[in-house]
Write a protein that holds these residues in place. Structure first.
Motif, PDB file in Angstrom:
ATOM      1  N   VAL A   1      -1.418   1.680  -0.727  1.00  0.00           N
ATOM      2  CA  VAL A   1      -1.891   0.336  -1.070  1.00  0.00           C
ATOM      3  C   VAL A   1      -2.324  -0.405   0.188  1.00  0.00           C
TER       4      VAL A   1
ATOM      5  N   ALA B   1      -2.982   1.814  -6.994  1.00  0.00           N
ATOM      6  CA  ALA B   1      -2.864   1.238  -5.656  1.00  0.00           C
ATOM      7  C   ALA B   1      -4.203   0.685  -5.191  1.00  0.00           C
TER       8      ALA B   1
ATOM      9  N   LEU C   1       3.788  -2.075  -6.694  1.00  0.00           N
ATOM     10  CA  LEU C   1       2.656  -2.002  -5.767  1.00  0.00           C
ATOM     11  C   LEU C   1       2.252  -3.388  -5.267  1.00  0.00           C
TER      12      LEU C   1
ATOM     13  N   LEU D   1       2.403  -4.399  -1.411  1.00  0.00           N
ATOM     14  CA  LEU D   1       1.235  -4.854  -0.659  1.00  0.00           C
ATOM     15  C   LEU D   1       1.519  -6.170   0.057  1.00  0.00           C
TER      16      LEU D   1
END
Length: 330
Positions: free
Chosen positions: A166, A227, A292, A296
């Motif tokens: 990601v 991602a 995710l 991130l």
């Protein structure tokens, strides 16, 4: 009040365990070297587990719960010797790496374990975890939970494996990203927060048994696609075959100059372990998109272009893309 001793408690997973136990109303003590702080609200006992008196300051009282995540058989055996007589329930965090083989998909907790390591053997993570489990079963098997996580992911991950993708898609933006051949590749992850919640629940219930704490198997392609979507990547995705990557010294799974989560095709069992026990016990698996997204945010805070423990540097990736003749690579 429940008294919990976390052997560790200042690292990523053990710190999350300590915090979740405190959220559940427990009084938590962490035993660690002391190079890092314990979570706010937890007591820290500084001790070196290599020292013969490592447990002296915590062995003179009763514990409702002890949690150990070590992969050092000597540490585990010494802790059991010092603390088991006054501990009501023991949770040992093992690993799916403790299994003897990874060539059969879908195996459950009854699959054969690796041959336990013996004192003096060269270090082998799989055999070390198997030896730790053997000690736990021998000493406190009738009051112990043995939990075998797979790939633990989420914010703060120090291994840089899951977060690589990601973060790389976000860093690349509208430029190309290199991926391995994703055909017949799977991934199986568990969010560190879900794992910690499960470990606390098992301790609170004084559950006895063995459980694979793993997510549902997913195609690796789906994980990378999601991602990419979360990261907002608009560039091309360039696939390189296994032989080409190996010839260019790109490693599997983790570590420097690797493509994380990518495994050889002869290891289908590693990413498809059965999780029925975990599910039946109420183990949670949050949406991968949520993990995710949180990962991130953490990667952005730490720096998308920072030095990583695992993965290709952007410069290494661009050089490989140039070798492949990809337009847009420097």
């Amino acid at each position: 009040m429940t008294d919990v001793l976390v052997l560790g408690g200042t690292g990523w997973l053990s710190g999350e365990i300590a915090r979740r136990w405190m959220d559940a109303g427990a009084r938590v003590t962490c035993l660690a070297r002391g190079g890092r702080d314990a979570p706010y609200g937890a007591a820290l006992v500084r001790a070196d587990r290599d020292a013969p008196d490592a447990y002296l300051r915590v062995a003179d009282r009763d514990w409702d719960e002890v949690v150990d995540i070590s992969s050092n058989p000597g540490h585990v055996t010494a802790a059991l010797t010092a603390l088991a007589p006054r501990t009501r329930h023991w949770t040992f965090v093992s690993s799916v790496s403790a299994y003897a083989s990874n060539d059969i998909a879908g195996q459950d907790e009854s699959a054969a374990l690796a041959v336990p390591a013996e004192p003096g053997d060269p270090y082998d993570y799989s055999r070390a975890k198997a030896a730790c489990e053997a000690s736990v079963r021998s000493v406190v098997g009738a009051r112990a939970a043995i939990v075998r996580p797979g790939l633990v992911v989420g914010p703060g991950d120090p291994t840089d494996r899951f977060g690589y993708w990601v973060a790389r898609f976000a860093l690349a933006g509208d430029e190309p990203v290199l991926v391995p051949d994703l055909e017949d590749r799977d991934a199986q992850v568990i969010d560190v927060r879900d794992l910690a919640d499960f470990l606390v629940a098992a301790g609170e219930a004084r559950w006895v048994g063995t459980a694979n704490a793993v997510g549902d198997p997913l195609p690796l392609r789906r994980v990378l696609d999601l991602a990419r979507e979360v990261a907002g990547h608009t560039g091309t995705v360039v696939t390189a075959g296994d032989d080409w990557l190996a010839a260019h010294d790109v490693q599997n799974w983790m570590g420097p100059r690797s493509l994380p989560l990518w495994l050889p095709t002869d290891m289908p069992g590693f990413t498809t372990r059965a999780n029925a026990v975990y599910r039946l016990l109420g183990g949670r698996l949050r949406e991968l998109r949520a993990t995710l997204t949180d990962t991130l945010a953490d990667e952005r805070e730490r720096g998308l272009d920072r030095d990583r423990v695992s993965g290709l540097t952007r410069a290494e990736e661009e050089a490989l893309l140039t070798e492949l003749g990809i337009a847009g690579a420097p």
